[in-house]
Design a protein around this motif. Structure first.
Motif, PDB file in Angstrom:
ATOM      1  N   ALA A  15       0.825  -1.000  -0.077  1.00  0.00           N
ATOM      2  CA  ALA A  15       0.169   0.329   0.057  1.00  0.00           C
ATOM      3  C   ALA A  15       0.825   1.141   0.084  1.00  0.00           C
ATOM      4  O   ALA A  15       1.816   1.343   0.852  1.00  0.00           O
ATOM      5  CB  ALA A  15      -1.035   0.002   1.242  1.00  0.00           C
ATOM      6  N   ILE A  16       0.595   2.200  -0.840  1.00  0.00           N
ATOM      7  CA  ILE A  16       1.167   3.469  -0.941  1.00  0.00           C
ATOM      8  C   ILE A  16       0.841   4.177   0.148  1.00  0.00           C
ATOM      9  O   ILE A  16       1.600   4.972   0.933  1.00  0.00           O
ATOM     10  CB  ILE A  16       0.973   4.038  -2.252  1.00  0.00           C
ATOM     11  CG1 ILE A  16       1.542   3.367  -3.315  1.00  0.00           C
ATOM     12  CG2 ILE A  16       1.860   5.608  -2.066  1.00  0.00           C
ATOM     13  CD1 ILE A  16       1.326   3.964  -4.869  1.00  0.00           C
ATOM     14  N   TYR A  17      -0.417   4.381   0.531  1.00  0.00           N
ATOM     15  CA  TYR A  17      -1.053   4.947   1.385  1.00  0.00           C
ATOM     16  C   TYR A  17      -1.936   4.097   2.497  1.00  0.00           C
ATOM     17  O   TYR A  17      -3.116   3.808   2.261  1.00  0.00           O
ATOM     18  CB  TYR A  17      -2.118   6.212   1.090  1.00  0.00           C
ATOM     19  CG  TYR A  17      -1.224   7.137   0.079  1.00  0.00           C
ATOM     20  CD1 TYR A  17      -0.353   8.037   0.411  1.00  0.00           C
ATOM     21  CD2 TYR A  17      -1.604   6.777  -1.281  1.00  0.00           C
ATOM     22  CE1 TYR A  17       0.255   8.778  -0.521  1.00  0.00           C
ATOM     23  CE2 TYR A  17      -0.799   7.910  -2.143  1.00  0.00           C
ATOM     24  CZ  TYR A  17       0.139   8.617  -1.779  1.00  0.00           C
ATOM     25  OH  TYR A  17       0.922   9.465  -2.495  1.00  0.00           O
ATOM     26  N   PRO A  18      -1.266   3.489   3.331  1.00  0.00           N
ATOM     27  CA  PRO A  18      -2.001   2.639   4.142  1.00  0.00           C
ATOM     28  C   PRO A  18      -3.115   2.913   5.019  1.00  0.00           C
ATOM     29  O   PRO A  18      -2.947   3.838   5.485  1.00  0.00           O
ATOM     30  CB  PRO A  18      -0.749   2.001   5.122  1.00  0.00           C
ATOM     31  CG  PRO A  18       0.391   2.437   4.598  1.00  0.00           C
ATOM     32  CD  PRO A  18       0.025   3.560   3.845  1.00  0.00           C
ATOM     33  N   VAL A  46      -9.452  -4.832   8.751  1.00  0.00           N
ATOM     34  CA  VAL A  46      -8.875  -4.964   7.302  1.00  0.00           C
ATOM     35  C   VAL A  46      -7.675  -3.885   6.670  1.00  0.00           C
ATOM     36  O   VAL A  46      -7.891  -2.611   7.386  1.00  0.00           O
ATOM     37  CB  VAL A  46      -9.806  -5.045   5.969  1.00  0.00           C
ATOM     38  CG1 VAL A  46     -10.619  -6.316   6.418  1.00  0.00           C
ATOM     39  CG2 VAL A  46     -10.497  -4.019   5.969  1.00  0.00           C
ATOM     40  N   HIS A  47      -6.792  -4.215   5.953  1.00  0.00           N
ATOM     41  CA  HIS A  47      -5.814  -3.129   5.603  1.00  0.00           C
ATOM     42  C   HIS A  47      -6.079  -2.979   4.210  1.00  0.00           C
ATOM     43  O   HIS A  47      -5.812  -3.745   3.334  1.00  0.00           O
ATOM     44  CB  HIS A  47      -4.287  -3.730   5.944  1.00  0.00           C
ATOM     45  CG  HIS A  47      -4.227  -3.890   7.463  1.00  0.00           C
ATOM     46  ND1 HIS A  47      -4.030  -2.886   8.354  1.00  0.00           N
ATOM     47  CD2 HIS A  47      -4.086  -5.007   8.096  1.00  0.00           C
ATOM     48  CE1 HIS A  47      -3.849  -3.618   9.619  1.00  0.00           C
ATOM     49  NE2 HIS A  47      -3.926  -4.853   9.423  1.00  0.00           N
ATOM     50  N   LEU A  48      -6.421  -1.798   3.768  1.00  0.00           N
ATOM     51  CA  LEU A  48      -6.799  -1.419   2.599  1.00  0.00           C
ATOM     52  C   LEU A  48      -5.466  -1.188   1.712  1.00  0.00           C
ATOM     53  O   LEU A  48      -4.710  -0.222   2.208  1.00  0.00           O
ATOM     54  CB  LEU A  48      -7.589  -0.131   2.478  1.00  0.00           C
ATOM     55  CG  LEU A  48      -8.115   0.285   0.996  1.00  0.00           C
ATOM     56  CD1 LEU A  48      -9.162  -0.812   0.442  1.00  0.00           C
ATOM     57  CD2 LEU A  48      -8.629   1.643   1.077  1.00  0.00           C
ATOM     58  N   LYS A  49      -5.367  -1.608   0.629  1.00  0.00           N
ATOM     59  CA  LYS A  49      -3.993  -1.712  -0.242  1.00  0.00           C
ATOM     60  C   LYS A  49      -4.048  -0.626  -1.528  1.00  0.00           C
ATOM     61  O   LYS A  49      -3.162  -0.228  -2.119  1.00  0.00           O
ATOM     62  CB  LYS A  49      -3.756  -2.939  -0.718  1.00  0.00           C
ATOM     63  CG  LYS A  49      -3.276  -4.014   0.490  1.00  0.00           C
ATOM     64  CD  LYS A  49      -2.137  -3.402   1.578  1.00  0.00           C
ATOM     65  CE  LYS A  49      -2.030  -4.224   2.566  1.00  0.00           C
ATOM     66  NZ  LYS A  49      -0.816  -3.895   3.405  1.00  0.00           N
ATOM     67  N   GLY A  50      -5.437  -0.386  -1.712  1.00  0.00           N
ATOM     68  CA  GLY A  50      -5.768   0.484  -2.842  1.00  0.00           C
ATOM     69  C   GLY A  50      -7.191   0.134  -3.468  1.00  0.00           C
ATOM     70  O   GLY A  50      -7.889  -0.571  -2.749  1.00  0.00           O
ATOM     71  N   ILE A  57      -9.180  -3.035  -2.339  1.00  0.00           N
ATOM     72  CA  ILE A  57      -7.967  -4.269  -2.363  1.00  0.00           C
ATOM     73  C   ILE A  57      -7.478  -4.412  -1.043  1.00  0.00           C
ATOM     74  O   ILE A  57      -7.196  -3.291  -0.337  1.00  0.00           O
ATOM     75  CB  ILE A  57      -7.044  -4.030  -3.398  1.00  0.00           C
ATOM     76  CG1 ILE A  57      -7.534  -3.697  -4.925  1.00  0.00           C
ATOM     77  CG2 ILE A  57      -6.152  -5.157  -3.384  1.00  0.00           C
ATOM     78  CD1 ILE A  57      -6.441  -3.351  -5.687  1.00  0.00           C
ATOM     79  N   ILE A  58      -7.767  -5.417  -0.608  1.00  0.00           N
ATOM     80  CA  ILE A  58      -7.448  -5.704   0.960  1.00  0.00           C
ATOM     81  C   ILE A  58      -6.275  -7.059   1.094  1.00  0.00           C
ATOM     82  O   ILE A  58      -6.360  -7.789   0.024  1.00  0.00           O
ATOM     83  CB  ILE A  58      -8.565  -5.977   1.841  1.00  0.00           C
ATOM     84  CG1 ILE A  58      -9.279  -7.281   1.462  1.00  0.00           C
ATOM     85  CG2 ILE A  58      -9.569  -4.820   1.993  1.00  0.00           C
ATOM     86  CD1 ILE A  58     -10.159  -7.734   2.715  1.00  0.00           C
TER      87      ILE A  58
END
Length: 376
Positions: A15-18, A46-50, A57-58
């Motif tokens: 992720a560019i911006y977690p 959850v951790h959003l990646k984009g 996208i998680i």
């Protein structure tokens, strides 16, 4: 829980911006082909990646899974203690719009000289509307932090039906919604934050600036001060040579950024414009209003002053302005208030050491202006 093997998932990208999100309810997880491969329980982190094709996208089972972001909520999405870049803010407003489609709306209102998008995000479902804008001056990009932090806190409180800074957020914004324009001058902000090599118009900017110090830059990518390019009786604003600040442009509304904001305002019936700038801890509000509007606009300015502690600049009676707020006052016959958020910073950005003080003074101002507008 997984319903398919992990090899049906796409390779996970960093992720560019977690961003950390939380499931609002039990939510399905899909692979890149749209096949359900699992689910997440209510409250699960959850951790959003984009974002891809409207889906989040998680990280799921160590790889990429795809989810409907409308089934999730955030807590603290923006980090306002650091500079918010053009790329970060552009991503964040898209995430907010996907998380909360029931009470937000995202609109691309135009592009900068170098083609960077200018976005407006509505928060609330009120039929009445106000405008809150920021970063028309490049080096004043802390104002983007203020606006993004408003979006962050107001949307969270709206979603959770909680109060913020003493306001019932949902009730307030379902009467008068707020359209936020967090970065009117994305080219200039990018130059100040990332330097000359981030720009396409390098040679022109070097020629105009006549210095290696780009932290002082206020103008757009072709040296026009956007807050001198609006028609608050622009014709009376003196011409100067092109430089890093103050040049009003070859003609009124010559710049695409000014044109974008003008067209956006003219498509709406905003009750007020709160325009954020960075230096002086003062409030500008006057541009030759008639008697009734004078009293109305001064009353709102005094409300803001009582909350922020900022000084009110008395009427100067100087004819001719190119500022967006002055144009708003003249063209819309409504309050246009310029809020200068911090102590004078000289020829450069406001230091982040002032952030906590700035935010504490301004965190309620969007809601204050929204509530005031609901009475008109």
């Amino acid at each position: 829980m997984p319903t398919k093997k992990a090899n049906s998932l796409a390779t996970l990208k960093s992720a560019i911006y977690p961003i950390t999100l939380y499931a609002e309810k039990t939510s399905a997880v899909y692979d890149q082909n749209g096949i359900k491969i699992g689910s997440l329980n209510k409250g699960q982190t959850v951790h959003l990646k984009g974002i891809s094709k409207g889906h989040g996208i998680i990280e799921y089972l160590g790889q990429s899974g795809y989810v409907d972001l409308a089934n999730y909520y955030h807590k603290n999405l923006v980090n306002p203690t650091k500079s918010v870049t053009y790329k970060a803010y552009s991503y964040y407003v898209k995430v907010f719009a996907k998380l909360y489609p029931e009470f937000t709306s995202l609109e691309k209102i135009g592009e900068s000289v170098e083609g960077r998008a200018i976005y407006a995000l509505r928060v609330g479902n009120g039929k009445k509307e106000i405008l809150v804008d920021a970063a028309i001056h490049a080096r004043e990009h802390m104002t983007t932090n203020v606006v993004m932090e408003m979006i962050d806190n107001y949307s969270y409180s709206y979603n959770k039906k909680t109060s913020f800074a003493g306001y019932n957020v949902r009730q307030t914004l379902d009467t008068t919604s707020i359209w936020f324009v967090p970065m009117i001058n994305p080219d200039g902000v990018t130059l100040v934050q990332n330097g000359i090599n981030s720009m396409a118009n390098k040679n022109l900017i070097k020629q105009i600036n006549k210095s290696s110090n780009y932290k002082r830059w206020k103008a757009n990518a072709r040296g026009v001060d956007l807050n001198r390019n609006f028609d608050g009786e622009w014709k009376y604003v003196p011409f100067t040579s092109k430089t890093y600040k103050g040049y009003k442009g070859p003609r009124v509304f010559s710049e695409p950024e000014a044109q974008a904001l003008k067209a956006f305002v003219e498509r709406h019936k905003f009750k007020s414009d709160i325009s954020y700038h960075s230096s002086g801890q003062i409030l500008y509000w006057f541009n030759f209003q008639n008697s009734a509007n004078y009293k109305r606009d001064l009353a709102l300015t005094r409300q803001i002053s009582r909350v922020t502690g900022y000084s009110i600049i008395p009427p100067l009676y100087v004819r001719g302005s190119g500022s967006s707020a002055d144009w708003f006052i003249m063209s819309q016959k409504k309050p246009g208030i310029t809020v200068e958020i911090a102590p004078y910073a000289g020829e450069g950005p406001v230091s982040h050491k002032h952030w906590n003080n700035v935010w504490n003074k301004n965190k309620s101002i969007g809601l204050l202006a929204s509530k005031e507008a609901s009475k008109r």
